[in-house]
Design an enzyme around this catalytic site. Structure first.
Site, PDB file in Angstrom:
ATOM      1  N   GLY A  11       0.791  -1.216   0.000  1.00  0.00           N
ATOM      2  CA  GLY A  11       0.000   0.000   0.000  1.00  0.00           C
ATOM      3  C   GLY A  11       0.825   1.268   0.000  1.00  0.00           C
ATOM      4  O   GLY A  11       0.281   2.358  -0.139  1.00  0.00           O
ATOM      5  N   CYS A  12       2.141   1.147   0.136  1.00  0.00           N
ATOM      6  CA  CYS A  12       3.021   2.319   0.138  1.00  0.00           C
ATOM      7  C   CYS A  12       3.268   2.755  -1.306  1.00  0.00           C
ATOM      8  O   CYS A  12       3.842   2.017  -2.102  1.00  0.00           O
ATOM      9  CB  CYS A  12       4.346   1.993   0.831  1.00  0.00           C
ATOM     10  N   ALA A  13       2.828   3.953  -1.634  1.00  0.00           N
ATOM     11  CA  ALA A  13       2.978   4.462  -3.004  1.00  0.00           C
ATOM     12  C   ALA A  13       4.444   4.637  -3.380  1.00  0.00           C
ATOM     13  O   ALA A  13       4.822   4.435  -4.532  1.00  0.00           O
ATOM     14  CB  ALA A  13       2.224   5.776  -3.159  1.00  0.00           C
ATOM     15  N   ALA A  16       5.796   1.260  -4.274  1.00  0.00           N
ATOM     16  CA  ALA A  16       5.239   0.869  -5.573  1.00  0.00           C
ATOM     17  C   ALA A  16       5.992   1.568  -6.707  1.00  0.00           C
ATOM     18  O   ALA A  16       6.300   0.953  -7.738  1.00  0.00           O
ATOM     19  CB  ALA A  16       3.755   1.198  -5.636  1.00  0.00           C
TER      20      ALA A  16
END
Length: 136
Positions: A11-13, A16
């Site tokens: 969930g960490c942009a 990603a």
């Protein structure tokens, strides 16, 4: 190209974006959940090399921002115990490639990204985005 084991916070942009940059550079990336990994102090320590203890920490972690944990005053053994108990404190990403381990995007890991710079890839994405990363 390399096969890279990339320990991330799902969930960490920012993580990603880092994974996408590695894939764009032609690498195979095996993404692992840093929060679900059964860390022990010795294995975790192997990612930090000669880095100063204070730089082992994720400065964006809630417990650090609140002042509950002060990375500048913690010794190595205490730091590892804190991180084993709360992986959100670990500086990300942890990377394992070709027998080498490291934390964050310090030299020589940046060479894996091609033309990207550390500033392009390590700054938290949520600061420019109203959608924040999940806290767990």
């Amino acid at each position: 190209m390399a096969t890279i084991i990339f320990y991330q916070k799902p969930g960490c942009a920012t993580n990603a974006r880092q994974i996408q940059a590695l894939k764009s550079a032609g690498h195979d990336v095996i993404a692992q959940d840093i929060l679900k990994e059964p860390w022990d102090a010795d294995e975790l320590r192997s990612f930090f090399g000669n880095m100063p203890v204070a730089s082992w920490f994720n400065r964006a972690a809630a417990r650090i921002k609140s002042g509950e944990v002060n990375p500048d005053t913690v010794d190595a053994a205490s730091a590892l115990a804190l991180m084993v108990g709360d992986p959100l404190l670990i500086r990300r990403p942890l990377i394992h490639v070709d027998g080498t381990r490291c934390a964050g995007l310090d030299h020589p890991v940046l060479s894996l990204f091609g033309c990207k710079t550390q500033d392009d890839l390590e700054g938290c994405s949520h600061e420019a985005n109203p959608t924040r990363c999940p806290q767990t």
